[in-house]
Design an enzyme around this catalytic site. Structure first.
Site, PDB file in Angstrom:
ATOM      1  N   SER A 121      -5.670  -4.310   8.769  1.00 49.99           N
ATOM      2  CA  SER A 121      -4.781  -4.096   7.619  1.00 49.99           C
ATOM      3  C   SER A 121      -4.768  -5.208   6.588  1.00 49.99           C
ATOM      4  CB  SER A 121      -3.344  -3.848   8.102  1.00 49.99           C
ATOM      5  OG  SER A 121      -3.204  -2.533   8.597  1.00 49.99           O
ATOM      6  N   LYS A 129      -5.571  -4.312   3.040  1.00 52.69           N
ATOM      7  CA  LYS A 129      -4.597  -3.866   2.047  1.00 52.69           C
ATOM      8  C   LYS A 129      -4.452  -4.881   0.914  1.00 52.69           C
ATOM      9  CE  LYS A 129      -1.828  -0.903   5.117  1.00 52.69           C
ATOM     10  NZ  LYS A 129      -2.567  -0.939   6.393  1.00 52.69           N
ATOM     11  N   SER A 164       3.128  -2.441   6.711  1.00 51.31           N
ATOM     12  CA  SER A 164       1.714  -2.098   6.853  1.00 51.31           C
ATOM     13  C   SER A 164       1.495  -0.589   6.909  1.00 51.31           C
ATOM     14  CB  SER A 164       1.129  -2.752   8.114  1.00 51.31           C
ATOM     15  OG  SER A 164      -0.276  -2.878   7.997  1.00 51.31           O
TER      16      SER A 164
END
Length: 412
Positions: free
Chosen positions: A113, A116, A170
């Site tokens: 993640s 991102k 997240s």
């Protein structure tokens, strides 16, 4: 990732690897220095890591030849960094761009993640935080059991709420919604945004980065590096909205009365902002393939440092705790400590071509009979009289002095 075989290398790539190497620093690529690791057995259920692309000698030396190592690189005479389970990591100065040290900084790893942050670097300036968006069923097309902030199809949310859901919790559902909107809102919106993410990576010099999903959920051929994450973080932390979002301790998902769904609170999963003095925020990540990844930044005594790490285990320290330990190590180094440099898009741009001189006027064609030279032009009576009047009032010595005086040399 490395450029495809036979493809032209990005402009300025070779020049970017030639960043000044600090005096006395010796590249570790010839004989990699092992990175300090704690004695912790890997978990039994850990799947084999995806096979990364082959080493790219030019791309691996972006920012300085010393960074082209799979092992440890630190300034001469620096104290050894803390032992962490991260496969690769790096500490850099957000403002000066100096790389303070790292372990395999250009080695490709699966991002999870922390990808991102690349989504944010690509589209956060393009989306109005006050704009509202209606979530579609396709936005929830994520891996079962993966991280989601709890968006509801048919629900209406502000872009700022989606960014908070993305950064704090997240939310992979929030990543899909933001990517779809940034890509035009249609069925190909996510794919178009992923292409834009890869274009952003190339523009800023993150050549080990290749995105397949906007959220960081695992995808074939999806990689990044600790060095690339620092480049991406530098772009993100230059944005005021990003800085505000990642430092937010908790937020609230609004109720959806038409859908009879109540609101709820969620909080920031990056524990650095609660436990580290001067924390500026960052992003956590985890998948079974990628393991734990982390990007975090903090400020101390006028310095802003960023730490990036990939492929870590949560024992004996969680990802953010490993990041905090590396930040402490970085802050303890002298302000001028460096092993390399974070390149900028300007470093990668091709040098401007010199302006060609204007073409010379064409020469007159030669004639068989040479024309007689014209007699020198004679001043008109009025002009001659004016010159005579001027000379009459000017001492001869002054005229001679000015005529012989040399022009002063220019100073720069």
């Amino acid at each position: 990732m490395a450029p495809a075989r036979g493809a032209a290398r990005p402009p300025g790539l070779v020049a970017a690897r030639a960043a000044a190497r600090p005096p006395g620093l010796v590249s570790a690529r010839a004989a990699d220095i092992p990175c300090p690791k704690p004695k912790v057995a890997p978990p039994a259920d850990r799947p084999p890591a995806p096979v990364p692309p082959p080493d790219d000698p030019v791309g691996s030396a972006i920012g300085g030849d010393a960074l082209a190592t799979h092992g440890l690189v630190i300034p001469p005479g620096a104290k050894a960094p803390p032992a962490v389970t991260a496969s690769t990591w790096m500490v850099a100065d957000l403002d000066t761009g100096e790389v303070l040290g790292g372990c395999g900084p250009h080695v490709p790893r699966t991002p999870a993640s922390v990808q991102k942050t690349l989504l944010a670097a690509t589209v956060i300036d393009k989306l109005n935080p006050a704009q509202r968006i209606t979530v579609t069923p396709s936005d929830l097309n994520i891996e079962p059991g993966s991280s989601a902030v709890g968006l509801i199809p048919g629900g209406t949310y502000s872009i700022s709420t989606l960014w908070l859901g993305l950064m704090l919790n997240s939310g992979n559902d929030a990543a899909n919604a933001l990517a779809r909107l940034a890509g035009g809102g249609g069925p190909d919106g996510v794919a178009r945004t992923v292409a834009a993410m890869n274009a952003t990576a190339r523009r800023i010099g993150a050549y080990q980065t290749h995105a397949v999903t906007p959220s960081g959920l695992d995808g074939k051929g999806q990689f990044t590096s600790a060095y690339d994450l620092a480049l991406i973080a530098r772009v993100c932390f230059a944005n005021a909205d990003f800085r505000r979002f990642v430092r937010t301790p908790r937020a609230r998902m609004p109720a959806q009365p038409k859908l009879k769904k109540p609101g709820f609170q969620f909080q920031n999963e990056n524990k650095l902002i609660f436990n580290y003095p001067g924390a500026l925020g960052g992003k956590t990540g985890f998948t079974k393939l990628a393991r734990h990844s982390y990007v975090g930044a903090a400020q101390r005594n006028g310095r802003r440092l960023v730490v990036t790490l990939l492929g870590a285990e949560a024992r004996p320290l969680r990802g953010w705790q490993q990041g905090a330990a590396l930040l402490d190590w970085g802050f303890a180094l002298p302000a001028d400590a460096s092993v390399g440099k974070l390149v900028s898009p300007q470093d990668l741009a091709p040098a401007p071509s010199p302006t060609p001189p204007p073409p010379a006027p064409p020469k007159a064609a030669a004639t068989r009979t040479q024309s007689k030279p014209e007699p020198p032009q004679v001043l008109s009576v009025a002009a001659a009289a004016s010159v005579a009047l001027l000379l009459a009032g000017t001492p001869l010595l002054l005229l001679l002095t000015q005529r012989r005086r040399r022009r002063p040399k220019r100073t720069h």
